[in-house]
Design a protein around this motif. Structure first.
Motif, PDB file in Angstrom:
ATOM      1  N   GLU A   1       0.830  -1.215   0.000  1.00 40.17           N
ATOM      2  CA  GLU A   1       0.000   0.000   0.000  1.00 40.17           C
ATOM      3  C   GLU A   1       0.861   1.261   0.000  1.00 40.17           C
ATOM      4  O   GLU A   1       0.366   2.360  -0.244  1.00 40.17           O
ATOM      5  CB  GLU A   1      -0.925   0.028   1.226  1.00 40.17           C
TER       6      GLU A   1
ATOM      7  N   THR B   1       4.909  17.617  -4.042  1.00 41.91           N
ATOM      8  CA  THR B   1       4.138  17.465  -2.801  1.00 41.91           C
ATOM      9  C   THR B   1       4.825  18.197  -1.646  1.00 41.91           C
ATOM     10  O   THR B   1       4.174  18.756  -0.763  1.00 41.91           O
ATOM     11  CB  THR B   1       4.004  15.959  -2.445  1.00 41.91           C
ATOM     12  N   ILE B   2       6.146  18.209  -1.680  1.00 41.67           N
ATOM     13  CA  ILE B   2       6.932  18.807  -0.591  1.00 41.67           C
ATOM     14  C   ILE B   2       7.028  20.326  -0.710  1.00 41.67           C
ATOM     15  O   ILE B   2       6.921  21.045   0.280  1.00 41.67           O
ATOM     16  CB  ILE B   2       8.364  18.201  -0.587  1.00 41.67           C
TER      17      ILE B   2
ATOM     18  N   ASN C   1       7.581   5.621   6.702  1.00 43.18           N
ATOM     19  CA  ASN C   1       7.256   6.618   7.734  1.00 43.18           C
ATOM     20  C   ASN C   1       6.461   7.817   7.195  1.00 43.18           C
ATOM     21  O   ASN C   1       6.581   8.932   7.707  1.00 43.18           O
ATOM     22  CB  ASN C   1       8.526   7.120   8.451  1.00 43.18           C
TER      23      ASN C   1
ATOM     24  N   GLN D   1      11.534  10.136   7.439  1.00 44.41           N
ATOM     25  CA  GLN D   1      10.670   9.897   6.279  1.00 44.41           C
ATOM     26  C   GLN D   1      11.545   9.645   5.061  1.00 44.41           C
ATOM     27  O   GLN D   1      12.419  10.449   4.740  1.00 44.41           O
ATOM     28  CB  GLN D   1       9.745  11.090   6.071  1.00 44.41           C
TER      29      GLN D   1
ATOM     30  N   ILE E   1       6.786  13.599  -5.875  1.00 45.06           N
ATOM     31  CA  ILE E   1       7.138  13.789  -4.466  1.00 45.06           C
ATOM     32  C   ILE E   1       7.659  15.212  -4.227  1.00 45.06           C
ATOM     33  O   ILE E   1       7.268  15.872  -3.253  1.00 45.06           O
ATOM     34  CB  ILE E   1       8.167  12.728  -4.008  1.00 45.06           C
TER      35      ILE E   1
ATOM     36  N   GLU F   1      -3.114  11.914  -0.088  1.00 47.45           N
ATOM     37  CA  GLU F   1      -2.938  13.086  -0.963  1.00 47.45           C
ATOM     38  C   GLU F   1      -2.133  12.719  -2.206  1.00 47.45           C
ATOM     39  O   GLU F   1      -2.431  13.159  -3.314  1.00 47.45           O
ATOM     40  CB  GLU F   1      -2.215  14.220  -0.210  1.00 47.45           C
ATOM     41  N   ILE F   2      -1.108  11.909  -2.006  1.00 45.43           N
ATOM     42  CA  ILE F   2      -0.269  11.503  -3.138  1.00 45.43           C
ATOM     43  C   ILE F   2      -1.079  10.622  -4.094  1.00 45.43           C
ATOM     44  O   ILE F   2      -0.997  10.765  -5.323  1.00 45.43           O
ATOM     45  CB  ILE F   2       1.005  10.800  -2.610  1.00 45.43           C
ATOM     46  N   TYR F   3      -1.903   9.777  -3.536  1.00 50.65           N
ATOM     47  CA  TYR F   3      -2.798   8.926  -4.337  1.00 50.65           C
ATOM     48  C   TYR F   3      -3.763   9.804  -5.152  1.00 50.65           C
ATOM     49  O   TYR F   3      -3.953   9.596  -6.358  1.00 50.65           O
ATOM     50  CB  TYR F   3      -3.558   8.007  -3.384  1.00 50.65           C
ATOM     51  N   LYS F   4      -4.330  10.791  -4.476  1.00 57.43           N
ATOM     52  CA  LYS F   4      -5.292  11.669  -5.152  1.00 57.43           C
ATOM     53  C   LYS F   4      -4.649  12.351  -6.355  1.00 57.43           C
ATOM     54  O   LYS F   4      -5.222  12.364  -7.456  1.00 57.43           O
ATOM     55  CB  LYS F   4      -5.802  12.718  -4.153  1.00 57.43           C
ATOM     56  N   VAL F   5      -3.469  12.909  -6.176  1.00 56.64           N
ATOM     57  CA  VAL F   5      -2.824  13.613  -7.288  1.00 56.64           C
ATOM     58  C   VAL F   5      -2.425  12.622  -8.391  1.00 56.64           C
ATOM     59  O   VAL F   5      -2.558  12.925  -9.582  1.00 56.64           O
ATOM     60  CB  VAL F   5      -1.619  14.446  -6.796  1.00 56.64           C
TER      61      VAL F   5
ATOM     62  N   PRO G   1       2.830   9.427   6.815  1.00 64.04           N
ATOM     63  CA  PRO G   1       1.516   9.209   7.428  1.00 64.04           C
ATOM     64  C   PRO G   1       0.424   8.940   6.380  1.00 64.04           C
ATOM     65  O   PRO G   1       0.500   9.448   5.260  1.00 64.04           O
ATOM     66  CB  PRO G   1       1.227  10.530   8.150  1.00 64.04           C
TER      67      PRO G   1
ATOM     68  N   LYS H   1      -2.486  10.098   5.846  1.00 64.80           N
ATOM     69  CA  LYS H   1      -3.151  11.250   5.224  1.00 64.80           C
ATOM     70  C   LYS H   1      -2.322  11.801   4.070  1.00 64.80           C
ATOM     71  O   LYS H   1      -2.859  12.301   3.079  1.00 64.80           O
ATOM     72  CB  LYS H   1      -3.375  12.377   6.253  1.00 64.80           C
ATOM     73  N   THR H   2      -1.019  11.729   4.218  1.00 62.16           N
ATOM     74  CA  THR H   2      -0.147  12.171   3.124  1.00 62.16           C
ATOM     75  C   THR H   2      -0.208  11.182   1.965  1.00 62.16           C
ATOM     76  O   THR H   2      -0.269  11.584   0.793  1.00 62.16           O
ATOM     77  CB  THR H   2       1.302  12.319   3.630  1.00 62.16           C
TER      78      THR H   2
END
Lengths: 481, 481
Positions: free
Chosen positions: B131, B149-150, B308, B282, B146, B316-320, B310, B312-313
């Motif tokens: 996952e 996202t950062i 490491n 992370q 990535i 967000e990465i999945y959504k984008v 979380p 919720k992050t």
């Protein structure tokens, strides 16, 4: 300890703002239910092969040979592959710089870009320049690249139709720009009113937004309409007057279900308008191998063509494309095969025509079955799907249903679509994921379920809907268009 | 008339700032010369198949069958395909939701992500969660996602090695962040000094930059070094102390040419350090099908694994990722085949081992030939290529050459590389495209030209270089390290 770089609170805010309902709450719930063993009919995304559409044989033969070029030297190759597939595989392999395993030029292979240019010239009657055509990993990647080139910050705006395919809203959020909505008129079969456009631009400018570009999706997603030539002329004149670039999403150009409303490309109309408009309006048009009767979504192939874009800008777009090295090469060959298909006399021609006709004619019948099915349901009205792959019925939710949704903490159409999913396994996307007028509710389904399953699906929908309407009927009137 | 949306002066400034020398001036000039009929040896980009490396037979057989699944029903299929390729094709087709033409989940097919997780567990000795593994269209796309996202804006910084593969500088520019450089020590075989890192972070903070992440490329591109376990521990401790996410570009993990310096993954070292570090730092690690002995660049397949990060992050990465629908499906299958290769006893095992060993051993010999070749040239010194696919020799340019470059309006190493290209057809990338210390000059070549051509290429390089040095020799000393 301070939040870490990839903790939610530290992330790029634009990433958080992105919304993409096509794979949102409904899709996630459907995936859960599927894991639990429930039969799900995924109509949330235009993904024909996932619903049983068979790939066209000839292009798959060609790409299989390109993947395994050593077969070309095997004396038995003719037992599994026809001679024209072998010849085409050699044709495309000769264009590569080392087969499918080598990066191509970052714009895609010159040979395929030339075939795309020839296709555009045949389609529109005006020459097209391969140097202004870039191949991409699907049309979405191209749209994203162009939007990121245009948008400098939140005071740059892009006109986007409402309802819209949420790629546009998502990308504009991600790049930190402003979406400037214009509404399509449901009562005018989702037509576009230039006066409404003018008002949208005026309102945005009043808020200090520089409106830089306009998106059209033709044929429409999720709305299914085909724009007329007259309408396209109005749009292009408007872009000229307001100094807007036009982004023409034309990925459904082969998905046409009504003879009186053929597809006409933005570029053809632009060229036909003559100077100054034909020389001034900046146009980027997008196409794909994912739609049409190909439906090769998983291959991720697309292109964009630029018109009236200055060479210095083309260089910048090339440079940024280079950072990702190259679009995937197998899909470039699918693109070549799509724009330069078999001709009468080729060995595989008859089969190719039979297969592609079978798909497009079935889509045409399914568009009709679906629209008619929706229109036979209580409190549901639906424009005919002239093109693309979607129906976008309006669901007139009774006030009691809206209240119940509110209590459940859901947007009303999400509430309806979730109940539909749980009751029938039909996975749709709520209209709120595409945008709609205040107080009006829709859902989007694809027209892609197998034709033989369509009657059962529509019956199952009707049963659910009519029970839902019964349950929430308060006899005090419904939400209205 | 006001500038139009896609005129150069209207474009997103971040787009203009992007630099990407790997396909920059040198590459464009080489492409021109090629069009004019000159023989060009493209060593500018790690693209093995373009220089004659043959694809591994077995994976190509499997993917060809997946592209043409109707062959599986053909009684003659066994004449062209071995039984284990047929079985594997069925294995992967069963994972898809409609063959290669259907979009997969936006993170990639669950079945392949499970195979990647199993591979990581076997490699590192610690379990990995599918996952937290996302498949991508090549590693570059993952890196870009990535970083986007950062990075929130120009006050967010990312530590990047100098010299570096310019994907990182390009992506940081595009997303409007700040590159915080740290220098690799050429005299220490491109090792990394943590004290130097500390200084880089302190300097950036003094300028008001929030340093959020650190990039390592291991094995190094363009520098070819492998990081030791001790060095990786220091880096991870440093990331923990300074609250930095670590981005581990490990795409060359199979390209190792020195037994004393094996590849060790950042994740293995992190897990081995125990809490709190193993629970806090992370890490995002990247891999690809483009490198190793596969070299399947044109297929565009990769993955990233998150540690490491979380939930919720991850969401967000999945959504984008969903906005681009799915990575291309054929390359997902290449990834599965790469991480889950044939085993002893399989029909095709011997051939597979023979082919892959042949490639990796030849690369090892070529690394040696190239380094030795460079070190035999006047004013050229080169560290041994321990890993990856590149040599990065230092070229000690005489002051007269630097003056001549200035007169020609060129950066000195660009000047040298252009002359090399015109004289020999060898297309390299100047060191300035990767970053280097002030007054020191390099070039990058891949070690990929065919082994049998290597002696001639190195002789041709030596002849050019020595003549160049002769021409600009002013007997007054050279630029120095």
């Amino acid at each position: 300890m301070a939040p870490r770089a990839l903790d939610y609170e530290s992330l790029n805010e634009n990433v958080k703002k992105v919304q993409y309902a096509v794979r949102g709450e409904l899709y996630l719930r459907a995936s859960e239910l599927q894991k639990e063993g429930k039969k799900i009919i995924f109509t949330n995304v235009g993904n024909p092969h996932a619903l049983g559409q068979k790939p066209l044989t000839f292009p798959r033969q060609v790409v299989a040979l390109c993947q395994a070029p050593f077969l070309l030297d095997d004396p038995n190759v003719g037992l599994l592959f026809p001679a024209d597939a072998i010849a085409k595989a050699k044709h495309y392999l000769a264009m590569t710089t080392g087969g499918l395993g080598a990066y191509s030029d970052s714009r895609g292979m010159p040979g395929v870009r030339k075939e795309v240019a020839d296709f555009i010239e045949r389609r529109d009657g005006y020459p097209s320049d391969p140097e202004l055509i870039f191949l991409t990993d699907g049309a979405s990647k191209g749209v994203m690249q162009i939007l990121s080139t245009i948008i400098r910050g939140e005071s740059d705006g892009v006109l986007v139709p409402v309802p819209q395919y949420p790629l546009y809203s998502a990308a504009i959020s991600l790049f930190g720009g402003s979406l400037v909505p214009y509404y399509l008129e449901e009562t005018e079969n989702w037509g576009l009113d230039v006066n409404d456009l003018r008002q949208s631009v005026a309102q945005a400018r009043y808020k200090g937004i520089t409106v830089k570009a306009m998106v059209i999706i033709n044929p429409g997603n999720p709305t299914g309409q085909c724009l007329s030539e007259a309408n396209l002329r109005e749009i292009l004149r408007f872009c000229y007057q307001e100094n807007l670039a036009l982004l023409g999403d034309e990925v459904y150009q082969q998905n046409i279900y009504q003879d009186e409303r053929p597809f006409i490309s933005s570029r053809k109309v632009l060229m036909g308008m003559g100077p100054p408009i034909s020389k001034e309006v900046q146009l980027v048009s997008f196409h794909t191998v994912s739609k049409g009767y190909w439906g090769e979504c998983g291959q991720r192939g697309g292109y964009f063509e630029m018109t009236n874009i200055p060479p210095k800008t083309v260089d910048e777009i090339y440079k940024v494309a280079s950072v990702s090295l190259s679009p995937n090469v197998p899909a470039q060959i699918f693109m070549g095969l799509m724009v330069n298909p078999l001709k009468p006399g080729n060995i595989s021609y008859e089969q190719f025509i039979r297969e592609s006709k079978g798909i497009i004619e079935s889509l045409r019948r399914r568009a009709r079955m679906m629209t008619d099915g929706f229109n036979s349901c209580k409190n549901v009205i639906c424009n005919f799907t002239e093109g693309a792959m979607y129906s976008f019925p309006q669901i007139r939710l009774p006030p009691k249903a809206i209240e119940a949704a509110k209590k459940a903490g859901k947007v009303p159409d999400v509430f309806y679509c979730l109940k539909l999913l749980e009751a029938t396994g039909i996975s749709t996307v709520p209209g709120s994921g595409f945008g709609q007028k205040e107080g009006v509710f829709h859902l989007r389904t694809t027209i892609l379920p197998a034709e033989e399953e369509m009657p059962e699906i529509m019956a199952s929908f009707k049963k659910f809907n009519n029970e839902f309407m019964e349950q929430y009927d308060d006899r005090s009137g419904y939400s209205r268009l």
